[in-house]
Design a protein around this motif. Sequence first.
Motif, PDB file in Angstrom:
ATOM      1  N   UNK A  48       0.821  -1.210   0.000  1.00 35.69           N
ATOM      2  CA  UNK A  48       0.000   0.000   0.000  1.00 35.69           C
ATOM      3  C   UNK A  48       0.859   1.266   0.000  1.00 35.69           C
ATOM      4  N   UNK A  49       0.348   2.314  -0.633  1.00 34.80           N
ATOM      5  CA  UNK A  49       1.072   3.588  -0.709  1.00 34.80           C
ATOM      6  C   UNK A  49       0.855   4.393   0.569  1.00 34.80           C
ATOM      7  N   UNK A  50       1.361   3.845   1.679  1.00 31.75           N
ATOM      8  CA  UNK A  50       1.166   4.506   2.968  1.00 31.75           C
ATOM      9  C   UNK A  50       2.113   5.686   3.147  1.00 31.75           C
ATOM     10  N   UNK A  51       3.168   5.742   2.322  1.00 28.78           N
ATOM     11  CA  UNK A  51       4.094   6.867   2.370  1.00 28.78           C
ATOM     12  C   UNK A  51       4.399   7.345   0.955  1.00 28.78           C
ATOM     13  N   UNK A  52       4.784   8.614   0.871  1.00 33.12           N
ATOM     14  CA  UNK A  52       5.435   9.135  -0.323  1.00 33.12           C
ATOM     15  C   UNK A  52       6.923   9.218   0.015  1.00 33.12           C
ATOM     16  N   UNK A  53       7.784   8.883  -0.943  1.00 33.38           N
ATOM     17  CA  UNK A  53       9.210   8.957  -0.658  1.00 33.38           C
ATOM     18  C   UNK A  53       9.955   9.443  -1.889  1.00 33.38           C
ATOM     19  N   UNK A  54      11.101  10.042  -1.658  1.00 29.35           N
ATOM     20  CA  UNK A  54      11.987  10.443  -2.747  1.00 29.35           C
ATOM     21  C   UNK A  54      13.422  10.270  -2.287  1.00 29.35           C
ATOM     22  N   UNK A  55      14.252   9.757  -3.182  1.00 30.67           N
ATOM     23  CA  UNK A  55      15.663   9.543  -2.898  1.00 30.67           C
ATOM     24  C   UNK A  55      16.415  10.824  -3.249  1.00 30.67           C
ATOM     25  N   UNK A  56      17.148  11.361  -2.288  1.00 36.59           N
ATOM     26  CA  UNK A  56      17.824  12.642  -2.452  1.00 36.59           C
ATOM     27  C   UNK A  56      19.272  12.440  -2.885  1.00 36.59           C
TER      28      UNK A  56
END
Length: 225
Positions: A48-56
């Motif tokens: 499930x898409x319980x978080x949004x994330x981005x790799x910095x």
Amino acid sequence: MRRLWLLLALISPAAMAVPPHAVVALTPGDDVILPRPRGEWTATLEGPAVVEFSVLETDEVFFHAREAGGALLLWQNRVLRAAQVWEIRVVAHPIEAKPVAIPPAAAGCCRKTEDDVLDCQVDGPSCLAALADFLSHPELDPGKVQVRYTVAGLQAQLLRLEQALREAGLAGIRLAFRGATLSLTGEVADEAARRRVLLILYRGMVGKLLVEDGLQLSQAIEKKP
């Protein structure tokens, strides 16, 4: 089977697997920046898409917790042929990790050390089954657990993982332990199938899953002249 025994005979008598790679505990609405594995890693959220994330670019990863639930963040490194799995737990009312009583079934496999670490040794199928249930307890602090394997314990774990792959309809994948590292060889259809294999192995492993991913894509093999 003879090759399996040769590989097992060459490893340390008590291979170590300290769980987990990471557990990211959040509440809905949280924004968190955490260090990420260094190097050429790609990340895929599974579940499930319980978080949004981005790799910095700063060797960090940013998380924004959207809603309560759980998911897995699968990290893959093609250069190292390695993988890591982070557990993402978003809960409205977090449960504080605390000492958990060792159940009778696991009492013969685990002991508390002087620094309050739970030291567990897998020496066969009975310990493996008991620890698979016990170490998944939501209130258990995974940072206070270490798992050691004897040769017989690694053989039992290998059979458990092979059975999980068969039940999932994934044939033609060969597994072998080299120390505490699980070596994978064989073919899978595509990257989605590769990720599926890694997650099945993660869920079936007792202790940290250390992987040497030698799987090849059958599509890529077919394109070779």
